[in-house]
Design a protein around this motif. Sequence first.
Motif: not given
Length: 121
Positions: A54-61, A66-80
């Motif tokens: 949904g509007s949560t993006l979990y990033l593995s670094v 642990e994962f860095a967790s973000f609330y964002t409406w730009s998840g797919q744009k960040i991924i791209d």
Amino acid sequence: MKEQQKFGADLYGPNGRIGGHIYITESELIWKPVLWGKAFSFPIQDVAGYVKKGSTLYLSVEGMEEFASFYTWSGQKIIDAIKERNPNFRMLASNEYTRNSGCSFVLIGVILSVIGLIAAL
């Protein structure tokens, strides 16, 4: 490829969301809070994978338990944007993902903020 891209992304912490932005450059992923604290960054090559729910993006670094967790409406744009700069960045399989809150990620930010305040005095 753009030199730097900016996306609204609130960091999830143990007490809720901290408003901020993710900046993606050719070599770094940077998170900057809107109101308080210091920014922190990771080499873009260390951002290994993601889970988007949904509007949560979990990033593995790399190097972070642990994962860095973000609330964002730009998840797919960040991924791209990350994929453009890091060809090894990928979606994680369900057995690679555990629901850790990213609390230590927030703790790193708080520690950096305190160090910044002390240095400013």
